[in-house]
Write an enzyme that holds these catalytic residues in place. Structure first.
Site, mmCIF file in Angstrom:
data_model
loop_
_atom_site.group_PDB
_atom_site.id
_atom_site.type_symbol
_atom_site.label_atom_id
_atom_site.label_comp_id
_atom_site.label_asym_id
_atom_site.label_seq_id
_atom_site.Cartn_x
_atom_site.Cartn_y
_atom_site.Cartn_z
ATOM 1 N N CYS A 100 0.860 -1.187 0.000
ATOM 2 C CA CYS A 100 0.000 0.000 0.000
ATOM 3 C C CYS A 100 0.896 1.236 0.000
ATOM 4 O O CYS A 100 2.014 1.211 0.451
ATOM 5 C CB CYS A 100 -0.872 0.005 1.246
ATOM 6 S SG CYS A 100 -1.867 -1.472 1.379
ATOM 7 N N ARG A 145 3.259 1.480 -6.776
ATOM 8 C CA ARG A 145 3.302 0.343 -5.842
ATOM 9 C C ARG A 145 2.170 -0.639 -6.108
ATOM 10 O O ARG A 145 2.136 -1.712 -5.520
ATOM 11 C CB ARG A 145 3.240 0.852 -4.399
ATOM 12 C CG ARG A 145 4.410 1.728 -3.996
ATOM 13 C CD ARG A 145 4.162 2.407 -2.660
ATOM 14 N NE ARG A 145 4.190 1.477 -1.560
ATOM 15 C CZ ARG A 145 5.300 1.193 -0.855
ATOM 16 N NH1 ARG A 145 6.416 1.783 -1.166
ATOM 17 N NH2 ARG A 145 5.278 0.343 0.131
ATOM 18 N N TRP A 180 -3.806 -2.054 -1.559
ATOM 19 C CA TRP A 180 -3.784 -3.302 -2.347
ATOM 20 C C TRP A 180 -4.511 -4.319 -1.473
ATOM 21 O O TRP A 180 -4.032 -4.693 -0.406
ATOM 22 C CB TRP A 180 -2.339 -3.719 -2.625
ATOM 23 C CG TRP A 180 -2.184 -4.813 -3.632
ATOM 24 C CD1 TRP A 180 -2.280 -4.708 -4.998
ATOM 25 C CD2 TRP A 180 -1.906 -6.198 -3.370
ATOM 26 N NE1 TRP A 180 -2.067 -5.921 -5.599
ATOM 27 C CE2 TRP A 180 -1.843 -6.864 -4.634
ATOM 28 C CE3 TRP A 180 -1.701 -6.934 -2.227
ATOM 29 C CZ2 TRP A 180 -1.584 -8.227 -4.748
ATOM 30 C CZ3 TRP A 180 -1.437 -8.288 -2.341
ATOM 31 C CH2 TRP A 180 -1.396 -8.919 -3.585
ATOM 32 N N ASN A 227 -0.868 -0.074 6.427
ATOM 33 C CA ASN A 227 -0.245 -0.949 5.436
ATOM 34 C C ASN A 227 0.201 -2.177 6.201
ATOM 35 O O ASN A 227 0.803 -2.068 7.262
ATOM 36 C CB ASN A 227 0.955 -0.239 4.789
ATOM 37 C CG ASN A 227 1.654 -1.121 3.763
ATOM 38 O OD1 ASN A 227 1.100 -2.133 3.338
ATOM 39 N ND2 ASN A 227 2.850 -0.729 3.377
ATOM 40 N N GLY A 228 -0.107 -3.387 5.695
ATOM 41 C CA GLY A 228 0.331 -4.615 6.370
ATOM 42 C C GLY A 228 -0.876 -5.476 6.726
ATOM 43 O O GLY A 228 -1.954 -5.319 6.179
ATOM 44 N N GLU A 255 14.080 -15.857 -16.073
ATOM 45 C CA GLU A 255 13.734 -14.432 -15.927
ATOM 46 C C GLU A 255 13.007 -13.931 -17.171
ATOM 47 O O GLU A 255 12.023 -13.200 -17.078
ATOM 48 C CB GLU A 255 14.989 -13.611 -15.648
ATOM 49 C CG GLU A 255 14.814 -12.104 -15.727
ATOM 50 C CD GLU A 255 13.787 -11.523 -14.753
ATOM 51 O OE1 GLU A 255 13.305 -12.251 -13.855
ATOM 52 O OE2 GLU A 255 13.429 -10.335 -14.933
ATOM 53 N N LYS A 306 9.235 -12.294 -17.083
ATOM 54 C CA LYS A 306 8.883 -10.997 -17.683
ATOM 55 C C LYS A 306 7.659 -11.132 -18.588
ATOM 56 O O LYS A 306 6.755 -10.307 -18.573
ATOM 57 C CB LYS A 306 10.079 -10.461 -18.475
ATOM 58 C CG LYS A 306 11.178 -9.916 -17.601
ATOM 59 C CD LYS A 306 10.791 -8.571 -17.051
ATOM 60 C CE LYS A 306 11.109 -8.219 -15.635
ATOM 61 N NZ LYS A 306 11.060 -9.090 -14.558
ATOM 62 N N GLU A 353 4.405 -11.786 -16.496
ATOM 63 C CA GLU A 353 3.859 -10.653 -15.722
ATOM 64 C C GLU A 353 3.487 -9.481 -16.610
ATOM 65 O O GLU A 353 2.687 -8.642 -16.216
ATOM 66 C CB GLU A 353 4.805 -10.224 -14.615
ATOM 67 C CG GLU A 353 6.186 -9.801 -15.017
ATOM 68 C CD GLU A 353 7.028 -9.379 -13.801
ATOM 69 O OE1 GLU A 353 6.468 -9.036 -12.744
ATOM 70 O OE2 GLU A 353 8.246 -9.396 -13.911
ATOM 71 N N HIS A 394 14.431 -34.509 -21.447
ATOM 72 C CA HIS A 394 13.845 -35.238 -20.310
ATOM 73 C C HIS A 394 12.380 -34.884 -20.124
ATOM 74 O O HIS A 394 11.834 -35.027 -19.031
ATOM 75 C CB HIS A 394 14.652 -34.923 -19.040
ATOM 76 C CG HIS A 394 16.086 -35.295 -19.173
ATOM 77 N ND1 HIS A 394 16.539 -36.595 -19.081
ATOM 78 C CD2 HIS A 394 17.159 -34.535 -19.479
ATOM 79 C CE1 HIS A 394 17.851 -36.614 -19.278
ATOM 80 N NE2 HIS A 394 18.264 -35.384 -19.525
ATOM 81 N N LYS A 449 4.279 -3.628 -6.788
ATOM 82 C CA LYS A 449 5.715 -3.447 -6.907
ATOM 83 C C LYS A 449 6.447 -4.059 -5.722
ATOM 84 O O LYS A 449 7.535 -4.576 -5.833
ATOM 85 C CB LYS A 449 6.071 -1.964 -7.005
ATOM 86 C CG LYS A 449 7.560 -1.683 -7.163
ATOM 87 C CD LYS A 449 8.129 -2.342 -8.403
ATOM 88 C CE LYS A 449 9.615 -2.151 -8.544
ATOM 89 N NZ LYS A 449 10.180 -2.979 -9.639
#
Ligand code: AGP
Length: 619
Positions: free
Chosen positions: A2, A30, A78, A105-106, A488, A492, A495, A511, A614
């Site tokens: 948040c 964020r 959020w 926040n939390g 990675e 990318k 997301e 395999h 974020k």
């Protein structure tokens, strides 16, 4: 994740709403799904809050304006407890008199039991949130103590979990009180005004003088004072620091998205992370290293704890650190580490990697490692964040603010910082690589220009992304340090373009995964340098032949001059020659650019992809 803003200005400056709204706008990156503000206005607090983006809140404020005020708080939420609705948006009022407003926040882990006791006392709730429980507790405590800071101190003593709280009360205009535990809160020091924020972006438009707070602290701000105490009321001092980037740096700098800007920031991110790491004799020095050389010389095991892209940075670094130091390096996903009964003692070095320094999974892993006696180093990009404070030492990356949710420049800076740490350890421990440390630092110093060169030849990657806007699945193959790069690249794409993408170790193909190959299946292949050891280059060229024979569309990332790949590649993207262990700093760039332009081609929100934040500050 948040966003939190608090502000108090002098009586004649009644712009609290403008300052709070500007701060929330700078915190949008964020990730959030509702927003709200509260001001002290006469004998009560006034709030406006709406689900959705800030634009919805602005429309609400235009339709139903708030009176001027010198004191305000603001929040972008959020959703955790309770969906993203107007009712669940913050701020939340406490008590029946509408005098107190709170943002949070939390997660309050014991909110059910606290809510039960309030319900038994006849408290009426208007939301599903844990935050509203705290608001009512705080209002009741204010009735008892008659002072907001004392009331906050009484309430936080009963809370379990992670929280940043900001509160205002109509009976104390000109005061905002904040409290933090395992969640971000920094103070902005102004001239005739003071600020609070979940990070410095909240007030960067007004001041770059900031104060870092420690765990379990309460801060009380007025227009002319900042007072910090422990939860137990003991006097405390925040740690002053200057924010080294300004508001402009956090803007897009002429690029279409923050992500595009940050991809182009990467040469600086690597160069700045290397700055100041060697002394006049070329020896590595790590001035933030509050762990003695003797302690580091005793290390016999390294465990990297991180999440997502940061974990892939750790996987890349593993190959180099093991090669240079001969210390075994394990990379553990932070959210798994705590629960796998890890083998840790005082000769274990736990290296956390985190751009935000607030990822709850990583923070909890660090705290667990310390409980088990490990030494802990934080590789982090955010000054004033929680994870460095909870670690024995910190190695800051200097990538600058990373606003886009999808991490790019922080990834390269994290790899760079881990390489510096590995070379530092090699230098301390002597052995064959101690002498090579300076040579490798020189090679690292050449990488920023190579990234710059590479960025100048991304037009074809952008075109390929345009052609593939309808693709529904992309595979990525890599070997050795190219394997985490493949993962990675897949992350990318997941997301940013919301499509299935998977990274594999190229050797794993036969395999099982080769069954996925069918005519037209796009496959990116990160090819090791022809100068790589163990014949890795030839092995991966064979992998390309195998998938091409089955109809795959091969997009090959290969070193300049590597002609062996030509016969089997539908597309070849050339990267400058560099030492094999440093290649990920280059080979990942085309994959970042591909994901950026595929997302753009699909008309998606590149900087704030759906469902993502974020900084994931909840477990
Ligand atoms: C990366 O693009 C993602 N946004 C995500 O995987 C991120 O790397 C992860 O959540 C860790 O974040 P941190 O570096 O702030 O701890």
């Amino acid at each position: 994740m948040c966003g939190i803003v608090g502000y108090v200005g002098r009586v004649e400056d009644d712009g609290a709403l403008d300052v709070v709204m500007e701060g929330l706008a700078r915190l949008e990156y964020r990730g959030y799904d509702s927003a709200g503000v509260a001001l002290v206005t006469g004998d009560h607090t006034s709030t406006r809050k709406k689900s959705g983006k800030l634009a919805n809140l602005r429309a609400e404020l235009e339709a139903d304006p708030l009176p001027p005020s010198t004191t305000g708080i603001g929040h972008t939420r959020w959703a955790t407890h309770g969906g993203p609705t107007d009712e669940n948006a913050h701020p939340h009022r406490g008590g029946a008199d509408g005098k107190l407003a709170l943002i949070h926040n939390g997660i309050i882990e014991n909110f059910h039991s606290l809510k039960g006791s309030l319900l038994n006392r006849g408290t009426v709730f208007t939301s599903e949130t844990d935050t509203e429980v705290v608001a009512h507790l705080l209002a009741a405590a204010y009735e008892q103590h008659g002072e907001l800071t004392d009331a906050m101190r009484a309430v936080v003593a009963d809370l379990e979990g992670a929280f940043t709280l900001l509160a205002i009360h109509a009976d104390q205009p000109g005061v905002v009180v904040g409290a933090r535990r395992n969640s971000p809160l920094v103070v902005g020091l102004g001239d005739g005004a003071n600020y609070l924020g979940s990070d410095v972006a909240a007030f960067i438009g007004h001041t770059r003088q900031a104060l870092e707070l420690d765990q379990d602290q309460i801060v009380t701000i007025t227009a002319d004072s900042v007072t910090v105490t422990g939860f137990d009321g003991s006097p405390a001092e925040g740690r002053a620091f200057e924010v080294t980037w300004d508001a402009a740096a956090a803007e897009k700098g002429g690029y279409t998205t923050f992500m595009e800007k940050e991809i182009h920031d990467q040469p600086h991110a690597v160069a700045d992370t290397l700055l100041g790491r060697t002394d006049a004799d070329g020896r590595l020095t790590l001035d933030e290293m509050d762990i003695t050389e003797q302690q580091l010389q005793q290390i016999d095991r390294i465990i990297v704890v991180a999440c997502g892209t940061a974990a892939y940075a750790g996987l890349v670094a593993k190959y180099a650190i093991e090669r240079w130091t001969r210390i075994p390096v394990e990379v553990a996903l932070a959210h798994e580490f705590r629960y796998c009964d890890p083998i840790v003692d005082d000769r274990t070095l736990v290296v956390s990697i985190s751009q935000s320094g607030e990822t709850m999974d990583t923070l909890m892993a660090v705290k667990h490692a310390r409980l088990l006696g490990a030494l802990t180093i934080s590789v982090c990009n955010t000054h004033g964040s929680t994870i460095p404070r909870e670690s024995d030492a910190v190695l800051y990356t200097h990538a600058g603010p990373e606003i886009a949710v999808a991490s790019t420049k922080a990834f390269l800076a994290q790899i760079t910082a881990c390489y510096v740490l590995g070379l530092y350890l090699a230098q301390l421990r002597g052995g064959s690589f101690a002498d090579d440390a300076q040579a490798v630092m020189k090679q690292l110093g050449e990488v920023p220009d190579k990234i710059e060169t590479l960025l100048g030849r991304m037009d074809r990657v952008k075109e390929i992304a345009g052609f593939m806007a309808d693709t529904r699945s992309v595979l990525f193959l890599g070997r050795h340090v190219g394997y985490p790069v493949a993962m990675e690249g897949a992350l990318k794409l997941k997301e940013l373009a919301y499509i299935h993408a998977e990274g594999f170790a190229a050797g794993e193909l036969k395999h099982g995964p080769i069954a996925l190959i069918e005519p037209g299946q796009p496959v990116f292949v990160i090819v090791p340098s022809p100068s790589s050891e163990h014949g890795l280059h030839g092995k991966v060229v064979s992998n390309i032949q195998e998938i091409r024979a089955r109809g795959a569309r091969t997009i090959v990332i290969a070193e300049e001059g590597d002609e062996a790949v030509e016969p089997f590649a539908d597309e070849v993207i050339r990267v400058p020659v560099t030492a094999p262990l440093l290649a990920p700093l280059l080979t990942v760039v085309p994959l970042q650019v591909f994901a950026l332009w595929l997302s753009t081609a699909k008309g998606l929100d590149v900087d704030q992809p759906r469902n993502l934040a974020k900084s994931v500050t909840v477990e």
